[in-house]
Each structure stands twice: as structure tokens, then as C-alpha cells.
Design a protein around this motif. Structure first.
Motif, short mmCIF file in Angstrom:
data_model
loop_
_atom_site.label_atom_id
_atom_site.label_comp_id
_atom_site.label_asym_id
_atom_site.label_seq_id
_atom_site.Cartn_x
_atom_site.Cartn_y
_atom_site.Cartn_z
N MET A 93 3.96 67.57 13.05
CA MET A 93 2.70 66.86 12.86
C MET A 93 1.53 67.85 12.81
O MET A 93 1.41 68.73 13.65
CB MET A 93 2.49 65.87 14.02
N TRP A 94 0.70 67.69 11.77
CA TRP A 94 -0.59 68.35 11.71
C TRP A 94 -1.65 67.29 11.97
O TRP A 94 -1.59 66.19 11.39
CB TRP A 94 -0.85 68.96 10.33
N ILE A 95 -2.60 67.59 12.80
CA ILE A 95 -3.71 66.67 13.03
C ILE A 95 -4.90 67.11 12.20
O ILE A 95 -5.26 68.29 12.17
CB ILE A 95 -4.10 66.63 14.53
N ARG A 96 -5.50 66.14 11.53
CA ARG A 96 -6.74 66.37 10.79
C ARG A 96 -7.86 65.55 11.41
O ARG A 96 -7.66 64.41 11.81
CB ARG A 96 -6.56 65.96 9.32
N HIS A 97 -9.04 66.16 11.45
CA HIS A 97 -10.21 65.45 11.97
C HIS A 97 -11.44 65.89 11.20
O HIS A 97 -11.72 67.09 11.11
CB HIS A 97 -10.38 65.74 13.46
N VAL A 98 -12.15 64.92 10.63
CA VAL A 98 -13.37 65.22 9.89
C VAL A 98 -14.56 65.14 10.84
O VAL A 98 -14.74 64.14 11.55
CB VAL A 98 -13.56 64.22 8.73
N VAL A 99 -15.36 66.19 10.86
CA VAL A 99 -16.52 66.25 11.74
C VAL A 99 -17.76 65.82 10.96
O VAL A 99 -18.18 66.50 10.01
CB VAL A 99 -16.72 67.65 12.34
N VAL A 100 -18.31 64.67 11.35
CA VAL A 100 -19.49 64.10 10.69
C VAL A 100 -20.68 64.22 11.65
O VAL A 100 -20.60 63.74 12.79
CB VAL A 100 -19.27 62.62 10.33
N PRO A 101 -21.78 64.86 11.24
CA PRO A 101 -22.94 64.99 12.12
C PRO A 101 -23.41 63.65 12.68
O PRO A 101 -23.61 62.69 11.93
CB PRO A 101 -24.01 65.61 11.21
N GLY A 102 -23.54 63.58 14.01
CA GLY A 102 -24.04 62.39 14.66
C GLY A 102 -23.04 61.25 14.79
O GLY A 102 -23.35 60.21 15.37
N ILE A 103 -21.81 61.45 14.29
CA ILE A 103 -20.82 60.36 14.30
C ILE A 103 -19.51 60.80 14.96
O ILE A 103 -19.00 60.12 15.85
CB ILE A 103 -20.55 59.84 12.88
N THR A 104 -18.97 61.92 14.54
CA THR A 104 -17.70 62.38 15.12
C THR A 104 -17.81 63.79 15.71
O THR A 104 -16.79 64.45 15.93
CB THR A 104 -16.57 62.37 14.07
N ASP A 105 -19.03 64.25 15.95
CA ASP A 105 -19.22 65.63 16.40
C ASP A 105 -19.52 65.76 17.89
O ASP A 105 -19.78 66.85 18.38
CB ASP A 105 -20.33 66.30 15.60
N ASP A 106 -19.49 64.64 18.63
CA ASP A 106 -19.75 64.68 20.07
C ASP A 106 -18.64 65.45 20.77
O ASP A 106 -17.46 65.10 20.65
CB ASP A 106 -19.85 63.25 20.61
N GLU A 107 -19.00 66.47 21.54
CA GLU A 107 -17.99 67.35 22.11
C GLU A 107 -17.15 66.68 23.19
O GLU A 107 -16.02 67.09 23.44
CB GLU A 107 -18.64 68.64 22.62
N LYS A 108 -17.67 65.63 23.81
CA LYS A 108 -16.85 64.89 24.78
C LYS A 108 -15.67 64.23 24.06
O LYS A 108 -14.52 64.33 24.52
CB LYS A 108 -17.67 63.81 25.47
N TYR A 109 -15.96 63.57 22.94
CA TYR A 109 -14.90 62.89 22.22
C TYR A 109 -13.95 63.90 21.55
O TYR A 109 -12.75 63.64 21.43
CB TYR A 109 -15.49 61.94 21.17
N LEU A 110 -14.49 65.04 21.13
CA LEU A 110 -13.63 66.07 20.56
C LEU A 110 -12.67 66.60 21.63
O LEU A 110 -11.49 66.80 21.36
CB LEU A 110 -14.48 67.21 19.99
N PHE A 111 -13.20 66.81 22.84
CA PHE A 111 -12.34 67.23 23.95
C PHE A 111 -11.28 66.18 24.24
O PHE A 111 -10.09 66.50 24.45
CB PHE A 111 -13.19 67.48 25.20
N ASP A 112 -11.70 64.91 24.24
CA ASP A 112 -10.76 63.81 24.49
C ASP A 112 -9.66 63.76 23.42
O ASP A 112 -8.50 63.49 23.73
CB ASP A 112 -11.49 62.47 24.53
N LEU A 113 -10.04 64.02 22.18
CA LEU A 113 -9.05 64.08 21.11
C LEU A 113 -8.04 65.18 21.38
O LEU A 113 -6.82 64.98 21.27
CB LEU A 113 -9.74 64.32 19.77
N GLY A 114 -8.53 66.36 21.77
CA GLY A 114 -7.64 67.46 22.08
C GLY A 114 -6.73 67.14 23.25
O GLY A 114 -5.53 67.48 23.23
N TYR A 115 -7.29 66.48 24.27
CA TYR A 115 -6.49 66.13 25.45
C TYR A 115 -5.37 65.16 25.07
O TYR A 115 -4.26 65.26 25.60
CB TYR A 115 -7.39 65.51 26.52
N PHE A 116 -5.67 64.26 24.14
CA PHE A 116 -4.66 63.30 23.69
C PHE A 116 -3.54 64.00 22.92
O PHE A 116 -2.35 63.82 23.21
CB PHE A 116 -5.30 62.22 22.82
#
Length: 248
Positions: A166-189
Motif C-alpha cells: 500500500m502507498w498512501i497519497r494525501h493532497v495538502v490543500v491550504p486551509g483545508i487539509t494542511d492542519d498539522e494535528k490532522y496530518l499527525f493523526d493521519l500518520g498515527y493511523f
């Protein structure tokens, strides 16, 4: 089983390892605000094609795919046409072609036993799944895509159970998907999965706006700037920090 196909691309370079023959299928239930292929949404659109025809097109340029490349099916959502995928990948594996699915995971349903049986078969024919997780937070995912993410996250666990890379892809959108808390949570998952082989963090771009205009459709992210690529490494680091935390 014929598939509904939006288009074919002979020399894809961002659709899995190596140079790829890319099949864009028709049909997707997601309505991602930044989708740059809204013309693939309609499941009744596209052109009907036989799996054998697609393999014939692949073989015309087979030499270009020999050095680590192969066949990728993207979309649209490939798992909306699972019977076609099984037939296509069966032919591909008979020819020792590397197979990849680029999926949002939205079609996965662990409570649908007939579907699971088909997916089990498909996974035996699949070398790699590129799973695009739009947002780790359920509510923000629904706002962004008009769909829940519960089964998408379960699909990641399913791939791990089936030992499919599995490769994970994630698009970083300013103000929508760039919050570092949620990015950390994605990594933790995703850090819990042994089959995680790569992480692609992609910058949002605005090139889809003109396509929406040409189709007479409203572009929901009009005015949102393209992601600053210089900041992308920091965003990726937040995800990696989450992975490391999960594995520590």
C-alpha cells in the motif's frame, strides 16, 4: 466483463512505480472539492472496452514498462467496477504485468459479503494499491468529499490483512487539509500497517478550475491558492512524526 473507460494513457509517470500504462475508469461516488476529473463521476459515461483490448494497447508499448513499470487503473473509482477489474488483472498476471489500483477506497464495504469475495479474488491479482486518504477527520472528510471515511479507513486495514502493498497519497490543500494535528493523526493511523510501502504528499494545484469552467460546473475551491511546495516537506514531516509515534 466490459469496463466503462474514460480514457487511456500510455506513459504515466506518477501512477505507481516506473512508467505505467494508465486506465482511467468511469464512475465515482466521491465529490472531492478539488477533483480535477469531474467528467469521470458519471458511471453511465465513458466507452465500453474489453479487458483484452486494453491489454493489446498495453502490449503496443510493452518495452517501456519492462523496467519496473506496469499497469495502473485509476479513475474515477476502479472498485466500482470490480468484475471488470478481476478480468483485466487476470489477463495482466497471465502476462506477468505489475498491477496497481489507484483508489479512494470509497467502494469498500465490509458488510457486503459478495463484494468481499470478489475483492479477495482481486487482491490476489493486485501487486499494489495506492490509497488516497482525503482527510483523517470524519466530519472534515464529509465536508470535503460529501462522503464518510469510515469504510475508507477500514479498507486500509483490509489491505494490510491481505498483505497487499500500500502507498498512501494525501493532497495538502491550504486551509483545508494542511492542519498539522490532522496530518499527525493521519500518520498515527497509517503507522500501524505493516504493508505501508510509501507516502506521497501532494500539493494542491488550481489547474482543475478551467476544466470546471469548460464543463459549466461550479469550482468549490475557487480562490484557494495552490499549495506552496516549499512548505510541503514540513507537512509531510507531520505525517511521518505520527507514523514514528505509532511505531515507537
Amino acid at each position: 466483463m466490459q469496463g466503462r473507460i474514460h480514457s487511456l494513457e500510455s506513459f504515466g509517470t506518477v501512477d505507481g512505480p516506473g512508467t505505467r500504462f494508465v486506465v482511467f475508469v468511469q464512475g465515482c461516488p466521491m465529490r472531492c472539492a478539488y477533483c480535477h476529473n469531474p467528467d469521470t463521476w458519471d458511471l453511465s459515461g465513458g466507452t465500453l472496452m474489453e479487458p483484452s483490448y486494453i491489454i493489446e494497447q498495453y502490449e503496443k508499448n510493452e518495452a517501456f514498462y519492462a523496467n519496473g513499470g506496469g499497469l495502473t487503473v485509476t479513475g474515477g473509482e476502479p472498485l466500482m467496477q470490480v468484475d471488470f477489474m478481476i478480468d483485466l488483472f487476470t489477463l495482466a498476471k497471465e502476462r506477468d504485468i505489475h498491477t496497481c489500483i489507484d483508489s479512494s477506497g470509497i467502494a469498500f464495504n465490509p458488510d457486503n459479503e459478495p463484494l468481499l469475495q470478489k475483492l479477495d479474488k482481486l487482491m490476489t491479482l493486485t501487486d499494489l494499491v495506492m490509497l488516497d486518504i482525503k482527510h483523517i477527520d470524519p466530519e472534515k472528510h464529509r465536508e470535503l468529499t460529501m462522503q464518510p471515511n469510515e469504510n475508507i479507513l477500514k479498507f486500509a486495514a483490509y489491505l494490510n490483512e491481505k498483505h497487499v502493498d500500500m502507498w498512501i497519497r494525501h493532497v495538502v490543500v491550504p486551509g483545508i487539509t494542511d492542519d498539522e494535528k490532522y496530518l499527525f493523526d493521519l500518520g498515527y493511523f497509517i503507522g500501524q500497517f505493516d504493508n505501508l510501502k510509501a507516502l506521497d504528499v501532494l500539493p494542491y494545484h488550481t489547474m482543475g478550475e478551467k476544466k470546471y469552467e469548460s464543463l459549466g460546473m461550479e469550482y468549490k475551491l475557487r480562490g484557494v491558492p495552490a499549495m506552496d511546495k516549499d512548505k510541503l516537506l514540513d507537512k509531510k514531516k507531520a505525517i511521518i512524526d505520527g507514523i514514528k509515534k505509532r511505531r515507537s
